[in-house]
Design a protein around this motif. Structure first.
Motif, mmCIF file in Angstrom:
data_model
loop_
_atom_site.group_PDB
_atom_site.id
_atom_site.type_symbol
_atom_site.label_atom_id
_atom_site.label_comp_id
_atom_site.label_asym_id
_atom_site.label_seq_id
_atom_site.Cartn_x
_atom_site.Cartn_y
_atom_site.Cartn_z
ATOM 1 N N ARG A 175 7.429 0.229 -0.457
ATOM 2 C CA ARG A 175 6.205 1.033 -0.289
ATOM 3 C C ARG A 175 5.875 1.798 -1.565
ATOM 4 N NH1 ARG A 175 7.308 4.813 4.358
ATOM 5 N NH2 ARG A 175 9.339 4.736 3.402
ATOM 6 N N TYR A 176 6.882 2.387 -2.191
ATOM 7 C CA TYR A 176 6.669 3.143 -3.428
ATOM 8 C C TYR A 176 6.076 2.237 -4.511
ATOM 9 C CZ TYR A 176 7.680 5.362 -7.870
ATOM 10 O OH TYR A 176 7.575 5.868 -9.138
ATOM 11 N N HIS A 177 6.692 1.083 -4.717
ATOM 12 C CA HIS A 177 6.213 0.173 -5.754
ATOM 13 C C HIS A 177 4.830 -0.382 -5.421
ATOM 14 C CE1 HIS A 177 9.752 0.156 -8.303
ATOM 15 N NE2 HIS A 177 10.497 0.099 -7.204
ATOM 16 N N THR A 178 4.564 -0.615 -4.134
ATOM 17 C CA THR A 178 3.243 -1.090 -3.727
ATOM 18 C C THR A 178 2.180 -0.042 -4.032
ATOM 19 O OG1 THR A 178 4.184 -2.484 -1.986
ATOM 20 C CG2 THR A 178 1.851 -1.911 -1.776
ATOM 21 N N ALA A 185 -5.371 -9.239 -6.909
ATOM 22 C CA ALA A 185 -4.223 -9.055 -7.805
ATOM 23 C C ALA A 185 -3.057 -8.406 -7.057
ATOM 24 C CB ALA A 185 -4.621 -8.214 -9.015
ATOM 25 N N LEU A 186 -3.346 -7.408 -6.196
ATOM 26 C CA LEU A 186 -2.270 -6.787 -5.425
ATOM 27 C C LEU A 186 -1.717 -7.767 -4.395
ATOM 28 C CD1 LEU A 186 -0.483 -4.355 -4.937
ATOM 29 C CD2 LEU A 186 -2.207 -3.464 -3.359
ATOM 30 N N LYS A 216 -2.415 1.485 -10.040
ATOM 31 C CA LYS A 216 -2.667 0.866 -11.349
ATOM 32 C C LYS A 216 -3.907 -0.015 -11.303
ATOM 33 C CE LYS A 216 0.820 -1.414 -12.911
ATOM 34 N NZ LYS A 216 2.097 -2.028 -13.352
ATOM 35 N N LEU A 217 -4.174 -0.601 -10.132
ATOM 36 C CA LEU A 217 -5.331 -1.490 -9.965
ATOM 37 C C LEU A 217 -6.568 -0.750 -9.452
ATOM 38 C CD1 LEU A 217 -3.372 -4.474 -8.407
ATOM 39 C CD2 LEU A 217 -4.577 -4.505 -10.608
ATOM 40 N N SER A 218 -6.506 0.586 -9.420
ATOM 41 C CA SER A 218 -7.631 1.424 -8.952
ATOM 42 C C SER A 218 -7.998 1.144 -7.501
ATOM 43 C CB SER A 218 -8.862 1.254 -9.850
ATOM 44 O OG SER A 218 -8.558 1.610 -11.175
ATOM 45 N N LEU A 219 -7.000 0.835 -6.684
ATOM 46 C CA LEU A 219 -7.225 0.587 -5.263
ATOM 47 C C LEU A 219 -6.889 1.834 -4.458
ATOM 48 C CD1 LEU A 219 -5.599 -2.951 -4.954
ATOM 49 C CD2 LEU A 219 -8.025 -2.389 -5.214
ATOM 50 N N THR A 220 -7.416 1.886 -3.238
ATOM 51 C CA THR A 220 -7.043 2.918 -2.283
ATOM 52 C C THR A 220 -6.432 2.233 -1.071
ATOM 53 O OG1 THR A 220 -9.217 2.902 -1.211
ATOM 54 C CG2 THR A 220 -8.909 4.455 -3.046
ATOM 55 N N ASP A 246 -8.975 8.206 0.186
ATOM 56 C CA ASP A 246 -8.615 8.837 -1.080
ATOM 57 C C ASP A 246 -7.189 8.452 -1.443
ATOM 58 O OD1 ASP A 246 -11.039 10.175 -1.423
ATOM 59 O OD2 ASP A 246 -10.353 11.919 -0.285
ATOM 60 N N GLY A 247 -7.009 7.857 -2.621
ATOM 61 C CA GLY A 247 -5.677 7.562 -3.114
ATOM 62 C C GLY A 247 -5.016 6.406 -2.422
ATOM 63 N N PHE A 248 -3.731 6.221 -2.739
ATOM 64 C CA PHE A 248 -2.921 5.172 -2.140
ATOM 65 C C PHE A 248 -1.653 5.852 -1.644
ATOM 66 C CE2 PHE A 248 -0.958 1.266 -1.248
ATOM 67 C CZ PHE A 248 -1.889 0.250 -1.406
ATOM 68 N N SER A 249 -1.497 5.957 -0.342
ATOM 69 C CA SER A 249 -0.410 6.752 0.230
ATOM 70 C C SER A 249 0.730 5.903 0.762
ATOM 71 C CB SER A 249 -0.940 7.666 1.336
ATOM 72 O OG SER A 249 -1.425 6.892 2.423
ATOM 73 N N ILE A 250 1.864 6.558 0.880
ATOM 74 C CA ILE A 250 3.039 5.957 1.505
ATOM 75 C C ILE A 250 3.176 6.631 2.859
ATOM 76 C CG2 ILE A 250 5.538 5.699 1.380
ATOM 77 C CD1 ILE A 250 5.202 5.878 -1.696
ATOM 78 N N ARG A 251 3.199 5.846 3.920
ATOM 79 C CA ARG A 251 3.272 6.410 5.270
ATOM 80 C C ARG A 251 4.582 6.051 5.921
ATOM 81 N NH1 ARG A 251 -2.796 5.388 7.632
ATOM 82 N NH2 ARG A 251 -3.848 6.595 6.073
#
Length: 90
Positions: free
Chosen positions: A20-23, A57-58, A29-33, A85-90
């Motif tokens: 999850r952290y690396h994802t 790409a992801l 890095k790819l400007s995704l949310t 907003d952002g890319f979170s780890i749940r």
């Protein structure tokens, strides 16, 4: 560029290995949310939203994940656009 959202389920050795952290790091890095979440069945669910080429790409990265993981399968499907907003780890 078209904006899309994809939800993917990743199976294999993907929990307890920093998946999850690396994802989330790759997604940012790819400007995704979106988010990466462990599931009770041992899979990881990833929601990724953004430019289609970056989502693709992801998705390609998810096929192997970080070096610590052993991905055996990725299933994906399109979902309606979600403003996150952002890319979170749940």
């Amino acid at each position: 560029m078209p904006q899309i959202c994809i939800k993917a389920t990743i199976s294999g050795r993907v929990q307890g290995v920093g998946f999850r952290y690396h994802t989330a790091h790759e997604g940012l890095k790819l400007s995704l949310t979106g988010f990466a979440r462990n599931e009770d069945d041992g899979t990881v669910t990833v929601l990724m939203c953004g430019e289609e080429k970056n989502v693709n790409a992801l998705l390609a990265w998810l096929e192997h994940g970080p070096q610590t993981a052993n991905v055996t399968g990725v299933t994906q499907y399109s979902v309606d656009w979600q403003a996150i907003d952002g890319f979170s780890i749940r």
